[in-house]
Design a protein around this motif. Structure first.
Motif, PDB file in Angstrom:
ATOM      1  N   GLN A  72       0.831  -1.203   0.000  1.00  0.00           N
ATOM      2  CA  GLN A  72       0.000   0.000   0.000  1.00  0.00           C
ATOM      3  C   GLN A  72       0.866   1.253   0.000  1.00  0.00           C
ATOM      4  O   GLN A  72       0.509   2.264  -0.612  1.00  0.00           O
ATOM      5  N   GLY A  73       1.996   1.199   0.690  1.00  0.00           N
ATOM      6  CA  GLY A  73       2.902   2.343   0.744  1.00  0.00           C
ATOM      7  C   GLY A  73       3.516   2.653  -0.599  1.00  0.00           C
ATOM      8  O   GLY A  73       3.660   3.824  -0.977  1.00  0.00           O
ATOM      9  N   LYS A  74       3.897   1.613  -1.340  1.00  0.00           N
ATOM     10  CA  LYS A  74       4.457   1.833  -2.681  1.00  0.00           C
ATOM     11  C   LYS A  74       3.432   2.506  -3.586  1.00  0.00           C
ATOM     12  O   LYS A  74       3.753   3.456  -4.309  1.00  0.00           O
ATOM     13  N   ILE A  75       2.203   2.020  -3.538  1.00  0.00           N
ATOM     14  CA  ILE A  75       1.142   2.604  -4.361  1.00  0.00           C
ATOM     15  C   ILE A  75       0.896   4.055  -3.955  1.00  0.00           C
ATOM     16  O   ILE A  75       0.777   4.943  -4.807  1.00  0.00           O
ATOM     17  N   PHE A  76       0.842   4.319  -2.642  1.00  0.00           N
ATOM     18  CA  PHE A  76       0.580   5.668  -2.157  1.00  0.00           C
ATOM     19  C   PHE A  76       1.682   6.636  -2.578  1.00  0.00           C
ATOM     20  O   PHE A  76       1.409   7.767  -3.008  1.00  0.00           O
ATOM     21  N   VAL A  77       2.937   6.215  -2.486  1.00  0.00           N
ATOM     22  CA  VAL A  77       4.051   7.081  -2.876  1.00  0.00           C
ATOM     23  C   VAL A  77       4.032   7.332  -4.382  1.00  0.00           C
ATOM     24  O   VAL A  77       4.266   8.463  -4.829  1.00  0.00           O
ATOM     25  N   LEU A  78       3.726   6.307  -5.173  1.00  0.00           N
ATOM     26  CA  LEU A  78       3.637   6.512  -6.630  1.00  0.00           C
ATOM     27  C   LEU A  78       2.511   7.477  -6.992  1.00  0.00           C
ATOM     28  O   LEU A  78       2.687   8.347  -7.861  1.00  0.00           O
ATOM     29  N   VAL A  79       1.365   7.346  -6.323  1.00  0.00           N
ATOM     30  CA  VAL A  79       0.257   8.271  -6.576  1.00  0.00           C
ATOM     31  C   VAL A  79       0.644   9.688  -6.141  1.00  0.00           C
ATOM     32  O   VAL A  79       0.326  10.668  -6.820  1.00  0.00           O
ATOM     33  N   THR A  80       1.362   9.808  -5.014  1.00  0.00           N
ATOM     34  CA  THR A  80       1.821  11.117  -4.545  1.00  0.00           C
ATOM     35  C   THR A  80       2.759  11.763  -5.559  1.00  0.00           C
ATOM     36  O   THR A  80       2.649  12.959  -5.850  1.00  0.00           O
ATOM     37  N   ILE A  81       3.676  10.973  -6.104  1.00  0.00           N
ATOM     38  CA  ILE A  81       4.581  11.502  -7.129  1.00  0.00           C
ATOM     39  C   ILE A  81       3.792  11.928  -8.367  1.00  0.00           C
ATOM     40  O   ILE A  81       4.051  12.988  -8.956  1.00  0.00           O
ATOM     41  N   GLY A  82       2.814  11.112  -8.743  1.00  0.00           N
ATOM     42  CA  GLY A  82       1.973  11.462  -9.898  1.00  0.00           C
ATOM     43  C   GLY A  82       1.202  12.751  -9.680  1.00  0.00           C
ATOM     44  O   GLY A  82       1.126  13.602 -10.580  1.00  0.00           O
ATOM     45  N   VAL A  83       0.642  12.916  -8.478  1.00  0.00           N
ATOM     46  CA  VAL A  83      -0.082  14.153  -8.168  1.00  0.00           C
ATOM     47  C   VAL A  83       0.884  15.340  -8.170  1.00  0.00           C
ATOM     48  O   VAL A  83       0.545  16.426  -8.644  1.00  0.00           O
ATOM     49  N   GLY A  84       2.092  15.134  -7.671  1.00  0.00           N
ATOM     50  CA  GLY A  84       3.087  16.210  -7.666  1.00  0.00           C
ATOM     51  C   GLY A  84       3.474  16.634  -9.070  1.00  0.00           C
ATOM     52  O   GLY A  84       3.572  17.830  -9.364  1.00  0.00           O
ATOM     53  N   ILE A  85       3.682  15.667  -9.951  1.00  0.00           N
ATOM     54  CA  ILE A  85       4.020  15.989 -11.340  1.00  0.00           C
ATOM     55  C   ILE A  85       2.850  16.711 -12.017  1.00  0.00           C
ATOM     56  O   ILE A  85       3.044  17.703 -12.731  1.00  0.00           O
ATOM     57  N   ALA A  86       1.632  16.220 -11.772  1.00  0.00           N
ATOM     58  CA  ALA A  86       0.451  16.866 -12.361  1.00  0.00           C
ATOM     59  C   ALA A  86       0.284  18.284 -11.826  1.00  0.00           C
ATOM     60  O   ALA A  86      -0.089  19.201 -12.578  1.00  0.00           O
TER      61      ALA A  86
END
Length: 181
Positions: free
Chosen positions: A24-38
């Protein structure tokens, strides 16, 4: 130089905590990075707000999991004479020295010459209280066993990371031969 000196140097250089991502942490960090890039690409203030909340959750997770692992004591109580090939009860006691409770503590006993797969789980250890549980271990042969310490893991509060630390608690233990008859 003596052997004790190098052991002290190694212990001083070892990080006090280890951090491992959960699924779950890996998914959350990837989504956080995606939101940051967006957020950077679109310059959308709402995405920056969401990014701030997500980064805050990561920081809060680190702070609260560190608070769980601080100021706890762990003890092991071994039976007087266990028999080889028979279940041997080993009691693990966690004592919380803080005023606030510690949640979701998982304790694994470490043995130098035998792998113990059983773990003890403590859902809540109230402030300034202790809690005990017992696990059963079957030692395959007679002889001396050396317990080295405990590995303590917590995934509190959001299960994004598994934070672990090691407690040294050396203990020697002798197992009797199998009973006949």
């Amino acid at each position: 130089m003596s052997q004790g000196f190098w052991q002290r140097v190694e212990r001083a250089l070892r990080p006090p905590r280890r951090l491992k991502f959960t699924r779950q942490g890996k998914i959350f960090v990837l989504v956080t990075i995606g939101v940051g890039i967006a957020a950077i690409n679109t310059a959308n203030n709402l995405l920056f707000l969401v990014l701030g909340f997500m980064l805050g959750i990561i920081v809060i997770s680190g702070i609260l999991s560190e608070a769980v692992l601080r100021r706890i004591e762990i003890r092991r109580r071994l039976p007087t004479l266990p028999w080889s090939g028979e279940p041997c009860p080993i009691e693990i006691t966690v004592r919380n020295l803080k005023a606030i409770p510690s949640y979701c503590i998982e304790v694994q006993d470490l043995c130098a010459n035998f792998v113990i797969t059983r773990r003890c789980f403590f859902l809540k250890v109230s402030g300034r209280k202790s809690q005990s549980t017992t696990y059963h271990c079957v030692f395959p042969r007679r002889g001396a066993y050396r317990f080295t310490g405990f590995k303590v893991i917590t995934r509190f509060p959001f299960s994004l990371f598994a934070k672990s630390c090691f407690f040294e608690a050396p203990d020697d233990f002798v197992v009797a031969p199998r009973r006949v008859g």
